[in-house]
Structures are given as structure tokens and as C-alpha cells.
Design a protein around this motif. Structure first.
Motif, PDB file in Angstrom:
ATOM      1  N   GLU A 248     -36.376 -13.524  44.359  1.00 20.95           N
ATOM      2  CA  GLU A 248     -37.232 -13.395  45.546  1.00 20.95           C
ATOM      3  C   GLU A 248     -37.182 -14.647  46.423  1.00 20.95           C
ATOM      4  OE1 GLU A 248     -38.731 -12.415  42.352  1.00 20.95           O
ATOM      5  OE2 GLU A 248     -37.851 -10.485  42.896  1.00 20.95           O
ATOM      6  N   ALA A 249     -36.268 -15.562  46.142  1.00 20.42           N
ATOM      7  CA  ALA A 249     -36.150 -16.797  46.926  1.00 20.42           C
ATOM      8  C   ALA A 249     -35.380 -16.539  48.221  1.00 20.42           C
ATOM      9  CB  ALA A 249     -35.450 -17.869  46.092  1.00 20.42           C
ATOM     10  N   ASP A 250     -35.196 -17.604  49.037  1.00 20.29           N
ATOM     11  CA  ASP A 250     -34.413 -17.454  50.261  1.00 20.29           C
ATOM     12  C   ASP A 250     -32.968 -17.120  49.920  1.00 20.29           C
ATOM     13  OD1 ASP A 250     -32.626 -20.111  50.484  1.00 20.29           O
ATOM     14  OD2 ASP A 250     -34.578 -20.644  49.656  1.00 20.29           O
ATOM     15  N   ARG A 251     -32.206 -16.663  50.922  1.00 21.98           N
ATOM     16  CA  ARG A 251     -30.869 -16.131  50.667  1.00 21.98           C
ATOM     17  C   ARG A 251     -29.973 -17.114  49.925  1.00 21.98           C
ATOM     18  NH1 ARG A 251     -25.816 -16.593  52.680  1.00 21.98           N
ATOM     19  NH2 ARG A 251     -24.440 -14.787  52.331  1.00 21.98           N
ATOM     20  N   LYS A 252     -29.901 -18.362  50.379  1.00 19.83           N
ATOM     21  CA  LYS A 252     -28.970 -19.314  49.769  1.00 19.83           C
ATOM     22  C   LYS A 252     -29.321 -19.577  48.309  1.00 19.83           C
ATOM     23  CE  LYS A 252     -26.732 -23.794  50.317  1.00 19.83           C
ATOM     24  NZ  LYS A 252     -26.555 -24.999  51.151  1.00 19.83           N
ATOM     25  N   ALA A 253     -30.592 -19.778  48.032  1.00 20.46           N
ATOM     26  CA  ALA A 253     -31.009 -20.024  46.646  1.00 20.46           C
ATOM     27  C   ALA A 253     -30.769 -18.789  45.785  1.00 20.46           C
ATOM     28  CB  ALA A 253     -32.485 -20.424  46.601  1.00 20.46           C
ATOM     29  N   ARG A 254     -31.091 -17.623  46.332  1.00 18.29           N
ATOM     30  CA  ARG A 254     -30.896 -16.377  45.580  1.00 18.29           C
ATOM     31  C   ARG A 254     -29.423 -16.157  45.248  1.00 18.29           C
ATOM     32  NH1 ARG A 254     -31.985 -12.140  49.491  1.00 18.29           N
ATOM     33  NH2 ARG A 254     -29.736 -12.166  49.892  1.00 18.29           N
ATOM     34  N   GLU A 255     -28.574 -16.208  46.259  1.00 15.55           N
ATOM     35  CA  GLU A 255     -27.161 -15.902  46.054  1.00 15.55           C
ATOM     36  C   GLU A 255     -26.463 -16.971  45.220  1.00 15.55           C
ATOM     37  OE1 GLU A 255     -25.889 -13.032  46.862  1.00 15.55           O
ATOM     38  OE2 GLU A 255     -27.758 -12.386  47.792  1.00 15.55           O
ATOM     39  N   SER A 256     -26.843 -18.241  45.387  1.00 17.73           N
ATOM     40  CA  SER A 256     -26.234 -19.310  44.597  1.00 17.73           C
ATOM     41  C   SER A 256     -26.539 -19.140  43.117  1.00 17.73           C
ATOM     42  CB  SER A 256     -26.733 -20.677  45.078  1.00 17.73           C
ATOM     43  OG  SER A 256     -26.310 -20.939  46.387  1.00 17.73           O
ATOM     44  N   ASN A 257     -27.791 -18.856  42.796  1.00 15.95           N
ATOM     45  CA  ASN A 257     -28.175 -18.707  41.394  1.00 15.95           C
ATOM     46  C   ASN A 257     -27.609 -17.435  40.778  1.00 15.95           C
ATOM     47  OD1 ASN A 257     -30.202 -20.915  40.415  1.00 15.95           O
ATOM     48  ND2 ASN A 257     -30.789 -20.494  42.529  1.00 15.95           N
ATOM     49  N   VAL A 258     -27.509 -16.384  41.578  1.00 11.68           N
ATOM     50  CA  VAL A 258     -26.901 -15.150  41.077  1.00 11.68           C
ATOM     51  C   VAL A 258     -25.422 -15.369  40.776  1.00 11.68           C
ATOM     52  CG1 VAL A 258     -26.146 -12.846  41.795  1.00 11.68           C
ATOM     53  CG2 VAL A 258     -28.529 -13.499  42.061  1.00 11.68           C
ATOM     54  N   SER A 259     -24.695 -16.033  41.691  1.00 15.44           N
ATOM     55  CA  SER A 259     -23.274 -16.282  41.460  1.00 15.44           C
ATOM     56  C   SER A 259     -23.053 -17.223  40.272  1.00 15.44           C
ATOM     57  CB  SER A 259     -22.622 -16.860  42.718  1.00 15.44           C
ATOM     58  OG  SER A 259     -22.403 -15.850  43.683  1.00 15.44           O
ATOM     59  N   ALA A 260     -23.916 -18.220  40.124  1.00 15.42           N
ATOM     60  CA  ALA A 260     -23.805 -19.128  38.977  1.00 15.42           C
ATOM     61  C   ALA A 260     -23.997 -18.374  37.665  1.00 15.42           C
ATOM     62  CB  ALA A 260     -24.823 -20.257  39.103  1.00 15.42           C
ATOM     63  N   ALA A 261     -24.986 -17.492  37.640  1.00 16.21           N
ATOM     64  CA  ALA A 261     -25.253 -16.712  36.430  1.00 16.21           C
ATOM     65  C   ALA A 261     -24.113 -15.761  36.130  1.00 16.21           C
ATOM     66  CB  ALA A 261     -26.556 -15.937  36.594  1.00 16.21           C
ATOM     67  N   LYS A 262     -23.589 -15.109  37.163  1.00 20.65           N
ATOM     68  CA  LYS A 262     -22.493 -14.149  36.955  1.00 20.65           C
ATOM     69  C   LYS A 262     -21.242 -14.862  36.447  1.00 20.65           C
ATOM     70  CE  LYS A 262     -21.437  -9.701  37.718  1.00 20.65           C
ATOM     71  NZ  LYS A 262     -20.110  -9.595  37.121  1.00 20.65           N
ATOM     72  N   ASN A 263     -20.963 -16.048  36.970  1.00 16.50           N
ATOM     73  CA  ASN A 263     -19.801 -16.807  36.519  1.00 16.50           C
ATOM     74  C   ASN A 263     -19.943 -17.226  35.059  1.00 16.50           C
ATOM     75  OD1 ASN A 263     -18.767 -19.895  36.181  1.00 16.50           O
ATOM     76  ND2 ASN A 263     -17.268 -18.666  37.299  1.00 16.50           N
ATOM     77  N   LEU A 264     -21.089 -17.790  34.721  1.00 17.61           N
ATOM     78  CA  LEU A 264     -21.306 -18.231  33.346  1.00 17.61           C
ATOM     79  C   LEU A 264     -21.296 -17.050  32.378  1.00 17.61           C
ATOM     80  CD1 LEU A 264     -23.705 -20.939  32.074  1.00 17.61           C
ATOM     81  CD2 LEU A 264     -23.653 -18.742  30.922  1.00 17.61           C
ATOM     82  N   MET A 265     -21.934 -15.940  32.787  1.00 13.43           N
ATOM     83  CA  MET A 265     -22.010 -14.786  31.896  1.00 13.43           C
ATOM     84  C   MET A 265     -20.635 -14.183  31.648  1.00 13.43           C
ATOM     85  SD  MET A 265     -24.203 -13.195  30.098  1.00 13.43           S
ATOM     86  CE  MET A 265     -25.750 -13.693  30.846  1.00 13.43           C
ATOM     87  N   GLY A 266     -19.778 -14.199  32.662  1.00 12.90           N
ATOM     88  CA  GLY A 266     -18.433 -13.677  32.463  1.00 12.90           C
ATOM     89  C   GLY A 266     -17.660 -14.475  31.430  1.00 12.90           C
ATOM     90  N   ARG A 267     -17.766 -15.810  31.498  1.00  9.42           N
ATOM     91  CA  ARG A 267     -17.047 -16.664  30.553  1.00  9.42           C
ATOM     92  C   ARG A 267     -17.643 -16.578  29.151  1.00  9.42           C
ATOM     93  NH1 ARG A 267     -18.014 -21.508  31.571  1.00  9.42           N
ATOM     94  NH2 ARG A 267     -19.382 -21.401  33.385  1.00  9.42           N
ATOM     95  N   ALA A 268     -18.971 -16.657  29.087  1.00 11.62           N
ATOM     96  CA  ALA A 268     -19.639 -16.603  27.780  1.00 11.62           C
ATOM     97  C   ALA A 268     -19.476 -15.227  27.145  1.00 11.62           C
ATOM     98  CB  ALA A 268     -21.120 -16.946  27.937  1.00 11.62           C
ATOM     99  N   GLY A 269     -19.575 -14.195  27.962  1.00  7.56           N
ATOM    100  CA  GLY A 269     -19.460 -12.837  27.439  1.00  7.56           C
ATOM    101  C   GLY A 269     -18.096 -12.566  26.843  1.00  7.56           C
ATOM    102  N   ARG A 270     -17.047 -13.020  27.521  1.00  2.00           N
ATOM    103  CA  ARG A 270     -15.702 -12.818  26.981  1.00  2.00           C
ATOM    104  C   ARG A 270     -15.534 -13.542  25.644  1.00  2.00           C
ATOM    105  NH1 ARG A 270     -10.978 -10.947  28.784  1.00  2.00           N
ATOM    106  NH2 ARG A 270     -11.862 -10.557  30.843  1.00  2.00           N
TER     107      ARG A 270
END
Length: 377
Positions: A304-326
């Protein structure tokens, strides 16, 4: 930021986990995956009655949740059990866009979604769009009081079962422009809509949706003409939170199965989990799990944060989850040996879910590049 679940979310988590433990075992899921629809109407209805879908909408939209942590709680449990029913596509994506942008008549469908009586699909991705949300070539042309839509939508999850499609189309601008994209709420049986379905590797079904002179009234448009991109981006962010939470739940199941196996299988008179080399590898998995959980919490907390904070944290999580998940998926299979590849064993499905999740809404490389671009903006 308080990371503890509220009393309501804790109750939802406990109820959902108990239900899925009793009703959604490996044999049941395999039977659902092999069915023509790729989903269970019975499971869908029962989970709707438990309030699972309602937890994905805000009170203003007719639900009782809708925040980042509500989405994370629900999808972590769905991921832990390997649920293949299309909650993300019907509720978070298509239903969420209707709730965000629709008029009163369109929003009436949200009540049906929450009650489990309506299925939806979000037809947005195209054969040439890759992960770029603004690369829309499907066209929408005004013709009198109607709008005529032409184009091809690719890998539309839940399209075959959907009562309505939320279709993105360009009313102005060029592919790659944020401006000019509109959304339309279209009944799935509208003339000119052709749906060619197929099974997905990790469960569920998707389809290629061909739009050939699909004529709808201008009242089918969701929101203002050409201004849908911010709403699409926000909903995809919510879908990414759901995806990483679901992957976290699947990773928890994978590590638990692996730990139990290592402490059950014996060699030389003792459990193989007591061997130092295997114990070290198991420790690495548990460390990755904690990092993954932190990433999910961070993404959910900034939804629910502003666009930059929202999208930055989402992309960071998606990147980490992809590596950790594999890592978790591959090491869990290796530590199990051949049994991990059998369809009758839970890990076979869970590992596929973890790996394939990285390729939806942007893979690790895409989100790394996106995070860097957002940081530099």
C-alpha cells in the motif's frame, strides 16, 4: 512494522490450514489436475464459504481484508498445500481490477466472486510482450456506441472456466507506451472470442484467447479510456505478493518433506540426516527459507506504499524468491533421490510449483533489472 498476525488473520490461517490438511492431499490434487477442468468446483465453493476469497478484497469492495498481509496469509497456505484452483486469477487479478475500476453494475460481480459463484480471468499478456506490462498490441476501436476488439492474448490462466474476461487493449499510442491502454469486462461467450485451452506444467489450465472483431458496448470499459496502466501495474504487484507468498508456502512443504525423509531413511544403522554433509545442506535450505520469509513480509508490508517503494520491494522479493526457490526445489529433489520424481509423492508437484512460479510476472533477471532501474529513477 509489526510482523505479528492480527487475531483475524491468525484465525484465517488456522482455519485454512486445517481445512486443506483434511481435504487436499496428494491423491486428491492429482485427480483434480487430471480432470478436464483442472480445478475442483467443490473445493472452490467450500473455500469461498470459509471466507478465503473475501479475505482478498477490502471492506469497501465487499470483503474483509485485501491488504498485503491478508493476501500473503491466504496464499502461503494455498502454496503449502499445493492448491491449483485459480484464486489468484479470479480474485486478485481480474476480480481486483473490476473492484478497483468498475462502475456499480460491474462491481456487482465482486459479490458473486466472493461467494464463489463467478469465475474470471485476466487476458493481458501477448505472444510478444514477454514481461512488459505496457507492451499491448491488441486494439480497441470505437464504432458508434460499441467498441471492437482485435488481438491475441497468450497464456490466460483460467480462461476456459471463466464467466468473464478482463481484457486489456490499446485505444491509443504505440506498444510500449503506458498511456492508451484500456480494460474491458467481456463475457467469455461473446461472439468473436475463441479460447484454446491447455494444461499447465504445475497444475491448473490456461488458454490462448483469440479476439476477432469482438464487439462490446462502451459500458464494458473499466474506468477511463486509455488510463488503465497504473491499475494494472498495482494489481500485478498484488499478484506478485501472492505469488511469492505461495512459493514460500511451497518451500516450507519441500523443506519439511526433506527433513522428515532425512531423519527416516537409514544407512549404516542411522538416519542419513545425521551425516554431516547432508546436515550442512539442510541447514543451507533453512537459512534460505528465513531470507525468503523476510522478503515476503517486506513486499506485503509495502503493497500500500507509494509506487516506487511498492514496485522496488516487490521486485526485490521476486528476485530473491526465484533464486531461493530454485535452490530449495533442486536440493530437496537431490536429497530425496529418485522418490522425489514420482507423481504419487508430494514433492514432485511442490518442486514444479516452486520452479515455475519464477517464470510468471517476471523471472529473477527481469526483476533484478527492474529493481536497478527503479533505484536509478
Amino acid at each position: 512494522m509489526n510482523f505479528d498476525l492480527t487475531e483475524e488473520r491468525q484465525m484465517l490461517q488456522d482455519t485454512l490450514r486445517r481445512f486443506l490438511r483434511e481435504k487436499y492431499d496428494t491423491a486428491t490434487r492429482n485427480k483434480i489436475i487430471d480432470s478436464p477442468s483442472g480445478m475442483s468446483e467443490e473445493i472452490w465453493t467450500e473455500l469461498a464459504e470459509l471466507g478465503v476469497i473475501g479475505a482478498l478484497f477490502t471492506e469497501e469492495q465487499g470483503g474483509f481484508g485485501g491488504k498485503g498481509f491478508d493476501i500473503a496469509v491466504v496464499f502461503e497456505e494455498l502454496g503449502r498445500a499445493g492448491v491449483v484452483e485459480p484464486f489468484l486469477d479470479t480474485a486478485v487479478l481480474a476480480g481486483g481490477l473490476v473492484a478497483d475500476l468498475g462502475n456499480d453494475e460491474q462491481k456487482a460481480l465482486v459479490e458473486e466472486i466472493i461467494g464463489g459463484a463467478c469465475q474470471m480471468a485476466f487476458a493481458h499478456g501477448e505472444p510478444t510482450s514477454r514481461y512488459d506490462l505496457n507492451r499491448v498490441q491488441t486494439s480497441a476501436k470505437v464504432d458508434g456506441d460499441d467498441i471492437v476488439i482485435n488481438g491475441h492474448k497468450a497464456v490466460v490462466v483460467n480462461a476456459e472456466a471463466a464467466d468473464h474476461l478482463v481484457i486489456s487493449a490499446r485505444e491509443s499510442g504505440a506498444p510500449g507506451d503506458d498511456a492508451g491502454i484500456s480494460l474491458f469486462l467481456v463475457p467469455a461467450d461473446t461472439k468473436g472470442v475463441t479460447i484454446q485451452g491447455y494444461a499447465l506444467l504445475a497444475g491448473g489450465r490456461a488458454a490462448e484467447v483469440m479476439l476477432d472483431d469482438v464487439r462490446v458496448p462502451s459500458s464494458a470499459r473499466l474506468g477511463n479510456a486509455g488510463e488503465a496502466f497504473p491499475a494494472i501495474e498495482k494489481r500485478i504487484a498484488a499478484a506478485n505478493v501472492a505469488q511469492v507468498a505461495e512459493t514460500l508456502g511451497a518451500m516450507e512443504t519441500a523443506t519439511k518433506l526433506t527433513k522428515d525423509y532425512l531423519m527416516t531413511r537409514k544407512q549404516f544403522g542411522r538416519p542419513i540426516g545425521t551425516f554431516q554433509a547432508l546436515a550442512f545442506r539442510m541447514s543451507d535450505l533453512l537459512i534460505e527459507m528465513e531470507q525468503a520469509r523476510s522478503a515476503v513480509i517486506n513486499a506485503a508490508g509495502h503493497l500500500e506504499a507509494d509506487r516506487k517503494a511498492r514496485e522496488s520491494n516487490v521486485s526485490a522479493a521476486k528476485n530473491l524468491m526465484g533464486r531461493a526457490g530454485r535452490l530449495v526445489a533442486e536440493d530437496s529433489i537431490q536429497l530425496h533421490g529418485g522418490i522425489a520424481m514420482t507423481k504419487e509423492y508430494e514433492l514432485a508437484h511442490i518442486a514444479k510449483r516452486i520452479v515455475m512460479a519464477d517464470h510468471r510476472f517476471g523471472d529473477t533477471d527481469h526483476h533484478l533489472e527492474r529493481f536497478i532501474a527503479l533505484a536509478a529513477a
